[in-house]
Design an enzyme around this catalytic site. Structure first.
Site, PDB file in Angstrom:
ATOM      1  CD  GLN A 135      -2.618  -1.280   2.651  1.00 13.98           C
ATOM      2  OE1 GLN A 135      -2.911  -2.417   3.248  1.00 13.98           O
ATOM      3  NE2 GLN A 135      -3.356  -0.006   2.990  1.00 13.98           N
ATOM      4  CG  PHE A 153      -8.231  -5.832   4.446  1.00 19.52           C
ATOM      5  CD1 PHE A 153      -9.436  -5.340   3.735  1.00 19.52           C
ATOM      6  CD2 PHE A 153      -7.803  -7.029   3.964  1.00 19.52           C
ATOM      7  CE1 PHE A 153     -10.152  -5.989   2.900  1.00 19.52           C
ATOM      8  CE2 PHE A 153      -8.581  -7.752   3.147  1.00 19.52           C
ATOM      9  CZ  PHE A 153      -9.658  -7.274   2.365  1.00 19.52           C
ATOM     10  NE  ARG A 199      -7.086   7.287  12.244  1.00 15.96           N
ATOM     11  CZ  ARG A 199      -7.773   8.415  11.484  1.00 15.96           C
ATOM     12  NH1 ARG A 199      -8.967   8.050  11.588  1.00 15.96           N
ATOM     13  NH2 ARG A 199      -7.059   9.021  10.738  1.00 15.96           N
ATOM     14  NE  ARG A 244     -12.302  -1.579   5.248  1.00 16.64           N
ATOM     15  CZ  ARG A 244     -12.938  -2.398   4.178  1.00 16.64           C
ATOM     16  NH1 ARG A 244     -12.929  -3.543   4.331  1.00 16.64           N
ATOM     17  NH2 ARG A 244     -13.714  -1.803   3.285  1.00 16.64           N
ATOM     18  CG  PHE A 251      -4.541   3.871  11.632  1.00 17.28           C
ATOM     19  CD1 PHE A 251      -3.510   2.905  10.916  1.00 17.28           C
ATOM     20  CD2 PHE A 251      -4.051   4.718  12.333  1.00 17.28           C
ATOM     21  CE1 PHE A 251      -2.303   3.112  10.905  1.00 17.28           C
ATOM     22  CE2 PHE A 251      -2.572   4.973  12.248  1.00 17.28           C
ATOM     23  CZ  PHE A 251      -1.774   4.119  11.561  1.00 17.28           C
ATOM     24  CB  THR A 310      -3.143  11.086  13.225  1.00 21.19           C
ATOM     25  OG1 THR A 310      -2.539   9.848  13.050  1.00 21.19           O
ATOM     26  CG2 THR A 310      -4.750  10.815  13.407  1.00 21.19           C
ATOM     27  CB  ALA A 324      -5.828   7.518   6.593  1.00 19.57           C
ATOM     28  CD  GLU A 342      -9.185   3.584   7.749  1.00 15.15           C
ATOM     29  OE1 GLU A 342      -8.191   3.226   8.278  1.00 15.15           O
ATOM     30  OE2 GLU A 342      -9.165   4.806   7.611  1.00 15.15           O
TER      31      GLU A 342
END
Length: 800
Positions: free
Chosen positions: A233, A264, A346, A378, A380, A477, A546, A747
């Site tokens: 990814q 994912f 998060r 997924r 996070f 973030t 994200a 997500e």
């Protein structure tokens, strides 16, 4: 039964114009009929036909070049042990083996930690987790490499490992410092509240179990560089780490991703180890190297969703409204930081879910254990924080004997109470409307009364019902990751090639990008091709994570199109001596005053007049920032919202259950592709349901993963899909300036599955006439459900 329909709160007539996802899948992309183009239309996934036919090319499907070797890794037998000696002669002597590589063969940096150090490519003096690579072997065949990797003669001195969150905390072993977000005086608020509760729970992690496991295929280049085909990814991170391991410049490394068979989050950082190992061998041997992990190794040696423990103390009034809360969240990080800082952060950010916490303290801990380093998944960290606060809501409702939905609605963000515990205002207060619609469409209150009657009349079978909301922040973030770039080329035949920094893992990102570009020029989507993600085409990309893939890369592509279109309009104005307003793009044509040209003919004319037909677009998300020292900021560009109502049927003798009906209304802004969005919602919900019900991730006391095959780790199947599954889109424009005012959808829907877990708790609570909130830690396996029923029975017996 399955029903999908769009829901527009301003004009429900949109329902009449919708088509089902299955209809969309049967259709070829439609020709453009107006200047609006294809954005907002149900277009087929760009690889759907190839997926069905099996002709889609994944990394392992690529034709192998001559002299290709295959790689496997020899892993540690112990989670924590000193390596006293390592004899690799038996490995080298094994049939087909060409070479073996260890840490001593790395010419550059051997630590491939993505953010913080702590992830050595090969174990050095002490092992960190069971299966940690000690060496890699290159052999003529995959089977020979795997067999040889088991033959090493290694002497260890076993040490005592920390395996659990509790052990890490007790031994004060952390991968990152403690972090606190505090608002007001929660201690005083709790102490002076009319009512208060304390509680705790444990949320287990989740195995990604993507269809395509981790793999890398590396080809050496003539200038000492490498071309890395990776299932990742984050191609830029692969490029950077390969360059650092090889001690060469990033410009000599090409990382390429055409597609992944699922990610994912599991391929955000952890694909890099395979790419680096294979690249090392490719350069040393000057031969192509393929490194494909066996499924069992993939499940043992790669990170998962973090386990989380939580503890809370909450004060509230007689209506169940929060006065103050003190919550501690501790994520099982494993042996290194990986992405745990952002994940624990998060979880803390989403410890409110959709609710105004009033005065609060949320503490995040990152205990270190001698297990594989856990990583992105997924949501996070957000799902774990949201499960914790939904447990609090359920506990309060049982304490006050008020329906949980009523308590949820009373605590929703609302005018005058719309600031999060980290000081970001919640500006779009749509959850009241979304929940009201789901209440109505699911017939919640009538079913609630019918279920109470059913449960009174049935001893051995119980039903449960829950309606839970989702408010999920969209943005990385880490501020610097909120940027993207795209290249758009128009050829003289009017076809368009797009390259951008996002990666395709089945979610339909390339399809949406193609729709956006086709929309900008008002051409048929068949004219647009999105090419493989490559670091030599678009550099310095952010990971596709994200939920920001379309937000970032789609806007970058749009900006590139804007530049080209501006140049074409300026050319038309000058060349034809017309006003700017008389130039328009429509129906695969360009209209200039009273004249019209096909898009291809106009592009050819522009080229002949030396007008650039290519552009680079760069986008960065505005408004976002976060100050860790104060725990205050605006870390999210906007929030995606939704609500789900779930009904379950539970067998009180065995703990087995069935999800009978689910009603979902999810906020996607102005959808770019409703069919893809509905597919994402359905898939995310089922994946979240699996995490919270059947997917039990377990280690033994030695740190060995017990759930290491699909036979011992149970993901949902087609038989687990709710019998009645109703999904609707809440199509209210995103008030923020996103691409076509759409919203992220990757997500947020996963957390809608919390409704299933809450419904199971509801069913168990009915055994005690809803007077207690039985402990039911996710995943709520039948064994745990049966234990919760026994708890409720004991409570009822003691209080009758």
């Amino acid at each position: 039964m399955r029903n999908t329909r769009p829901y527009d709160p301003l004009a429900k007539k949109a329902q009449q114009n919708s088509t089902t996802e299955s209809d969309a899948i049967r259709q070829r992309p439609k020709k453009i009929k107006s200047s609006k183009g294809v954005a907002g239309k149900e277009c087929i996934h760009e690889s759907a036909i190839k997926h069905v036919l099996g002709s889609a090319i994944y990394t392992d499907d690529m034709p192998e070049l001559p002299r290709t070797l295959h790689m496997a890794a020899g892993g540690s037998r112990f989670s924590r042990a000193k390596i006293l000696s390592m004899n690799l002669e038996p490995v080298l002597a094994s049939p087909g083996v060409v070479a073996v590589f260890t840490k001593d063969d790395v010419p550059g940096n051997s630590d491939i930690g993505p953010v913080f150090p702590g992830d050595p490519l090969f174990a050095e003096n002490e092992t960190l987790f069971v299966g940690q690579p000690l060496f890699v072997v290159a052999a003529e065949t995959y089977e020979q490499a795997c067999a040889a990797a088991e033959l090493a003669d290694i002497e260890y001195q076993e040490l005592t490992p920390d395996i659990t969150v509790e052990q890490g905390i007790k031994n004060q072993s952390f991968v990152l410092p403690e972090h606190t977000i505090e608002s007001g005086d929660p201690d005083h608020a709790i102490k002076t509240s009319a009512r208060s509760l304390t509680g705790s729970g444990y949320i287990r992690g989740q195995e990604h179990l993507y269809l395509e496991g981790h793999i890398a295929y590396v080809q050496p280049l003539e200038d000492g560089g490498v071309h890395v085909f990776t299932s990742s990814q984050h191609p830029t991170e692969v490029q950077k780490l390969v360059a650092e391991v090889l001690n060469i410049g990033s410009h000599k490394v090409i990382a390429e991703v055409r597609r992944m068979g699922g990610g994912f989050g599991g391929k955000e950082t952890q694909a890099a180890a395979l790419a680096c190992s294979a690249a090392l061998a490719a350069v040393k041997l000057n031969r192509p190297i393929k490194y494909r992990m066996p499924r069992k190794h993939d499940m043992e040696r790669t990170g998962k969703r973090h386990d989380f423990s939580y503890e809370y103390s909450v004060g509230f009034n007689e209506d169940g409204i929060f006065n103050g809360i003190d919550m501690t969240l501790a994520g099982l990080c494993g042996c290194s930081p990986d992405l745990s800082q952002g994940i624990v952060d998060r979880a803390m950010f989403h410890a409110d879910n959709a609710y105004f916490l009033n005065q609060s303290r949320v503490v995040g801990l990152s205990p270190k254990t001698h297990t594989v380093s856990n990583t992105a998944f997924r949501g996070f960290g957000g799902p774990q924080g949201m499960v914790a606060i939904e447990a609090v809501i359920d506990d309060i409702s049982r304490e006050l004997n008020i329906d949980p939905l009523t308590v949820r609605k009373r605590n929703l963000y609302r005018p005058g109470a719309n600031t999060t515990h980290y000081s970001q205002p919640v500006e779009q207060l749509v959850l009241q409307d979304i929940i009201a619609e789901v209440e109505n469409s699911s017939d919640y209150w009538a079913r609630r009364e019918a279920i109470k009657t059913f449960n009174t009349e049935n001893t051995y079978v119980k039903k449960g019902l829950a309606l839970t909301p989702v408010k999920f922040g969209i943005s990385f973030t880490a501020q610097h990751l909120n940027q993207a770039a795209a290249l758009v080329h128009i050829y003289t035949d009017g076809t368009i090639l797009v390259n951008h920094g996002g990666t395709e893992m089945g979610q339909g990102l390339h399809t949406k990008i193609a729709q956006i570009v086709a929309n900008e020029f008002c051409v048929d989507i068949d004219r647009v091709q999105v090419s493989a993600t490559r670091t030599d085409k678009v550099a310095n990309t952010s990971p596709t994570a994200a939920s920001s893939g379309t937000d970032l890369n789609g806007y970058a592509a749009k900006l590139a199109c804007d530049e080209i279109r501006t140049n074409l309009i300026a050319f038309a104005v000058e060349h034809f001596s017309v006003e700017k307003e008389s130039v328009r793009f429509e129906d695969s044509c360009v209209f200039v005053g009273e004249e019209s040209y096909t898009f291809a003919k106009f592009c050819q004319l522009a080229y002949m007049n030396r007008i650039s037909l290519m552009a680079h677009g760069h986008y960065k998300t505005p408004k976002i920032y976060y100050d860790r020292a104060s725990g205050k900021g605006h870390p999210f560009f906007y929030f995606a919202n939704g609500a789900a109502c779930a009904e379950v049927l539970v067998d009180c003798l065995t703990g087995e259950y069935k999800v009978q009906r689910v009603d979902i209304l999810h906020d996607v802004g102005h959808s770019i592709n409703p069919a893809l969005d509905i597919g994402q919602i359905e898939g995310a919900f089922i994946q979240g349901m699996g995490w919270l019900t059947t997917e039990e991730l377990l280690w033994d006391e030695k740190g060995r993963v017990l759930s290491n095959t699909p036979a011992t780790y149970k993901i949902p199947t087609a038989f687990d899909v709710p019998r009645e599954f109703n999904v609707s889109l809440y199509q209210s424009a995103n008030p923020e300036n996103t691409v076509f005012n759409s919203k992220a959808v990757g997500e947020p829907p996963l957390m809608l599955a919390i409704s299933v877990w809450s419904a199971l708790r509801d069913a168990c609570s009915s055994v005690a006439n809803y007077q207690c909130s039985p402990p039911l830690d996710p995943p709520a396996t039948p064994e745990k459900v049966l234990a919760a029923i026994e708890y409720a029975r004991a409570f009822q017996s003691n209080h009758s």
